[in-house]
Design a protein around this motif. Structure first.
Motif: not given
Length: 169
Positions: A65-68, A73-80, A143-145
């Protein structure tokens, strides 16, 4: 005497640096608990002991259900999110922070908005501006992060102007 002055100056500069790095902001910016998703927090209840997969990809098994849509284009889950302790967020310098301090993470990229948030211009803050108790809402309260841009909304109609002295329509 000179050593005492230099020691005081060094102590002062170190305390200022720690404030700049965000070490003392927690007491200065009290926030309520973030609106964490029910059933998936604490994250470590599922992720503990599972090695992190740093590959950017479409999530197909869990978190579907999480749509990034946040610099996708430059971020991924493990960046945060920290890969070893999923119950913490990871700042660019590697420091781990709690979800209640997520404003430090957001502020790394959104500096002017973070500045405005601290001043009470952006976001919601309740309480007193000068002294007294106050509470700041976190970025994630509005805001949805993972997809922070607000969806288009239909504007409300303008207010009716008064037709007579009693403000009756």
């Amino acid at each position: 005497m000179r050593v005492l002055i230099y020691s005081f100056l060094l102590l002062f500069l170190c305390s200022m640096l720690s404030n700049v790095q965000g070490r003392n902001v927690k007491a200065e910016y009290p926030v309520p608990r973030p609106p964490l998703s029910k059933g998936i927090f604490p994250c470590n209840s599922c992720h503990e002991g599972i090695p992190a997969n740093p590959t950017k990809r479409q999530l197909k098994d869990e978190h579907i259900n999480i749509k990034l849509h946040h610099a996708e284009g430059v971020r991924w889950c493990l960046d945060c999110h920290d890969p070893t302790n999923r119950d913490k967020l990871k700042l660019a310098n590697g420091e781990l922070v709690a979800f209640t301090e997520s404003y430090l993470l957001c502020g790394q990229c959104h500096g002017t908005t973070y500045r405005d948030w601290k001043a009470g211009i952006h976001g919601k803050r309740t309480g007193y501006f000068n002294g007294g108790k106050r509470t700041y809402l976190l970025c994630v309260h509005c805001h949805d992060p993972h997809d922070p841009k607000f969806k288009p909304m239909k504007p409300e109609p303008p207010p009716y102007g008064p037709k007579n002295a009693n403000n009756v329509r």
